[in-house]
Scaffold this active site. Structure first.
Site, PDB file in Angstrom:
ATOM      1  CG  ASN A 636       6.884 -10.560   2.417  1.00  0.00           C
ATOM      2  OD1 ASN A 636       7.152 -12.139   2.730  1.00  0.00           O
ATOM      3  ND2 ASN A 636       6.296 -10.244   2.464  1.00  0.00           N
ATOM      4  CE  LYS A 638      -0.539 -13.129   4.268  1.00  0.00           C
ATOM      5  NZ  LYS A 638      -1.129 -13.703   5.695  1.00  0.00           N
ATOM      6  CB  THR A 639       3.347  -7.854   1.614  1.00  0.00           C
ATOM      7  OG1 THR A 639       5.046  -8.248   1.242  1.00  0.00           O
ATOM      8  CG2 THR A 639       3.455  -7.609   2.875  1.00  0.00           C
ATOM      9  CD  GLN A 643       1.912  -2.128  -1.493  1.00  0.00           C
ATOM     10  OE1 GLN A 643       3.644  -1.832  -2.600  1.00  0.00           O
ATOM     11  NE2 GLN A 643       1.163  -1.888  -1.577  1.00  0.00           N
ATOM     12  CD  GLU A 710       2.495   5.369  -6.924  1.00  0.00           C
ATOM     13  OE1 GLU A 710       2.265   6.064  -7.472  1.00  0.00           O
ATOM     14  OE2 GLU A 710       3.890   5.034  -6.999  1.00  0.00           O
TER      15      GLU A 710
END
Ligand code: MOS
Length: 744
Positions: A636, A638-639, A643, A710
């Site tokens: 996805n 957008k998420t 991140q 991360e």
């Protein structure tokens, strides 16, 4: 690949989302922790008579009036990730190992009453001088990590390889301890109903939290229910169970009322972990054409005598650049300091800063473009993680070269001038810097449940947590995509220890850690959605009231939420209503291919940074940042973008702002608040542009998604430092890069 809004965006934005500390009960009591005010020594006396008499006080616990549990937490990763000893256990255990250690707990009717009573403690100590700074200690060999030395034929030692190189660059790179500083503090509300315990706790892994709490409290695991639908940031700090949660549950059992403990912002700096301080000496030698000949990486990390993790940053050298001669050592220094834990790209964050700074220095030494230097030494066969495996394996899918090229093009890298300080805009010196980052990926068994419901919705559930990272949205998006139904019809559930969880590996149950959620959960959703569809067809052909009853399963197909056979078409909701079935589906553990992997799995990123440094005040301001990520298939957009942008912001914090300051004489944390511990705000950040290559890594899983979380933190601090060098000619190897270091 989808590009949808967060499915929980509205409840969060409107304040409807309930976090651990939001839970209230009529008879709820409040706990306040009392912490040591010396850095090392012994408690000689504690006078708590006034505290006991204070208004609203229900109980006071100290080492003299213990709150016994059943020993330390010893399951899973708990003793590795956090403290190895719980406070207030044995009467007579009066030793103080660090400043800010829990030495007391007050339970009162209101939080203010508990806090005020805690202020009435009269504690006397026999204090000793703590050893709280990394440089005061002596490096020791760490059991966790062996020294590693690989030498080309005929080379007798790494130093010889360095000496014979045409150019050698590097130095000693250091950084202070750092704290997670999640917006939501650690909080636990504990409610006992007979033997059964319900916990509203802020945690990254509800299942592991329930197991650890059960072990610590000496109750059966099935009696501990952890609920945490929303977590307000964690960054590793909520991966393990910390003492305040255990104390809340034990005090609730002792006092016979529900108890809430919310750790104050100041207390978070000593009772719930931090990233160890690190210094690392890196030397890279290369031939005239830029081919790296030797890498020597010597890292030292602080570790608390009270337990916790060490950083072993030398690990980054195993997956960074091609070299015939490699030496990696990681050692620890034991300190009288609070226990450490994992934090935002543990090991990779400090390691990549050193490695990527040293590569920039090598490019300067060689008079070579830093991108050219990296392309010249592109690594194809690496040492996979964990590093105990000494076999080297090729990367499954690596497109870092494409990241460099796409990034250089988009960022206008060709406009960079290699000579520092040559580009100016009025009083501002402008510099461009770049760096790379590598984040190991893996796949492990992952439990998932997908259920079709009679009301026409689908439930997808797993016992992980959404830390604000977007896992709930990813579950919903992948489930909707797998079943060909709208996202709005899917309800993703997590943040509950009773949901499906796999327990076969040490990490199972720890939920959202190690940037592994999307890479592991997405294929699990897809696989279990298929199993659920099969179960639905089986139900359709066997149930007496089904319109498909008695049909050959091969003749019935599932398509976009509808079962079809010939001219018959029935939606799953209608079918389940007809058969009087509330829900129907599958709950399974999705597993990777059996046998040892033939690959090293990793995500990659190239960072590009433009900085403006004022020529008089030396204030650095970031003006542009671009991250090009090769993280496999993007589930996805957008998420995923959020991140990377968020983790780049962490990198900027590491580079310019973050650091926990320790008073050497006392071991006290001097900046235990968000006014003095600086993290980047929007005003400190440019627009962080993120671009994904989106090459599915089908060797890792059928979905082909690797870790993202991360990735942006890895290497980004070096991009900032390298840009500052390009702007000013000043190489700062000690983080954070504050103005005083640029003026010096
Ligand atoms: Mo992350 S530091 O593995 O929670």
């Amino acid at each position: 690949m989808t590009d949808i809004d967060r499915v929980d965006g509205l409840v969060k934005a409107t304040g409807a989302a309930r976090y651990a500390a939001d839970h209230r009960f009529d008879d709820l009591a409040h706990g306040h922790l009392v912490l040591s005010t010396i850095g090392k020594g012994t408690i000689t006396s504690m006078d708590v008579a006034a505290a006991r008499r204070a208004p609203g006080v229900l109980a006071v616990f100290t080492p003299f009036d213990a709150l016994p549990l059943h020993g330390p937490i010893t399951i899973g990763l708990a003793p590795i990730l956090g403290e190895s000893r719980l406070p207030l256990q044995q009467p007579g255990d009066r030793s103080v190992g660090y400043h800010g250690q829990i030495i007391g707990l007050v339970i009162a009717r209101t939080w203010e009453q508990a806090r005020d009573a805690a202020a009435l403690f009269k504690t006397e100590y026999a204090a000793q001088q703590p050893q709280a700074s990394l440089r005061d200690g002596t490096p020791e060999a760490l059991p966790q990590w062996k020294r590693m030395e690989i030498l080309a034929d005929g080379v007798r030692g790494i130093d010889e390889a360095l000496e014979s190189s045409h150019a050698v660059a590097g130095g000693t790179y250091s950084q202070p301890p750092k704290h997670h500083n999640a917006m939501e503090p650690h909080a636990t509300v504990a409610i006992w109903q007979g033997e059964r315990l319900t916990l509203h706790s802020a945690t990254q892994g509800p299942a592991a939290h329930s197991w650890e709490m059960a072990a610590a409290l000496g109750v059966e695991e099935k009696n501990v229910h952890v609920v945490c639908p929303h977590v307000g940031g964690a960054f590793g700090g909520k991966a393990t169970t910390w003492a305040p949660a255990v104390l809340a549950a034990a005090a609730a059992r002792e006092c016979g009322v529900p108890v809430k403990i919310v750790v104050t912002r100041e207390q978070l700096y000593t009772v719930t972990g931090h990233r160890p301080a690190v210094y690392q000496t890196v030397r890279i030698g290369a031939a005239r054409d830029g081919a790296v000949n030797a890498v020597k990486f010597d890292a030292v990390s602080s570790v608390s005598r009270a337990g916790g993790v060490v950083e072993f940053p030398g690990r980054v050298a195993l997956t960074a650049y091609k070299t015939p001669n490699l030496y990696v050592d990681n050692r620890g220094v034991q300190l009288d300091f609070p226990p450490s834990t994992i934090m935002r790209a543990p090991t990779d964050e400090p390691g990549s800063f050193a490695m990527e700074s040293a590569m920039d220095e090598l490019a300067v030494e060689l008079g070579m473009d830093p991108i050219e230097l990296r392309l010249k030494n592109d690594l194809i066969v690496a040492f996979p993680r964990p590093p105990e495996e000494s076999r080297s394996l090729p990367f499954s899918s690596k497109h870092l070269d494409e990241c460099y090229r796409v990034g250089a093009e988009r960022f206008g890298w060709d406009k960079r001038r290699a000579t520092p300080g040559t580009v100016r805009d009025g009083d501002w010196l402008i510099g461009l810097g770049m760096s790379a980052g590598v984040l190991g990926a893996s796949r492990s068994p992952y439990a998932m449940r997908v259920m079709f419901r009679a009301n026409g919705t689908v439930a997808v559930d797993t016992a992980s947590a959404d830390l604000g990272t977007g896992l709930r949205t990813v579950l919903a998006a992948v489930c909707a995509d797998s079943l060909g139904i709208p996202v709005a019809k899917v309800k993703a559930g997590l943040g509950d220890s009773t949901l499906p969880v796999e327990r076969s590996t040490p990490y199972s149950g720890y939920g959202a850690v190690g940037s592994g959620s999307t890479g592991k959960a997405a294929p699990a959703v897809r696989e279990v959605a298929q199993a659920a569809t099969k179960a639905l067809i089986e139900h359709a052909i066997t149930h007496a009231r089904s319109p498909f009853q008695g049909m050959d399963p091969a003749g019935v197909r599932y398509e976009d939420g509808v079962l079809r056979a010939g001219d018959r078409a029935v939606g799953f909701g209608e079918l389940l209503t007809l058969t009087g079935t509330r829900e129907m589906g599958a709950s399974e553990v999705s597993k990777p291919e059996p046998g040892p992997s033939q690959y090293t799995f990793a995500s990659f990123v190239a960072h590009f940074c433009e900085v403006r440094v004022n020529r008089w005040t030396r204030e650095p301001r970031l003006s542009r940042f671009l991250a090009i990520a090769d993280a496999g298939a993007i589930v996805n957009v957008k998420t995923a973008r959020g991140q990377i942008a968020g983790s780049v912001a962490f990198g900027v914090g590491h580079a310019l702002l973050e650091g926990t300051r320790i008073e050497a004489a006392t071991g006290r944390t001097a900046n235990a608040n968000l006014a003095d511990y600086l993290i980047p705000t929007n005003a400190d950040l440019p627009n962080i542009e993120v671009h994904f290559l989106n090459h599915p890594d089908t060797a890792l899983s059928p979905v082909g998604a690797r870790g993202i979380g991360e990735l942006g933190t890895i290497g980004s601090a070096a991009a900032v430092a390298n840009a500052i060098y390009n702007a000013t000619g000043k190489r700062v190897r000690d983080l954070p890069i504050t103005i005083d270091k640029l003026l010096a």
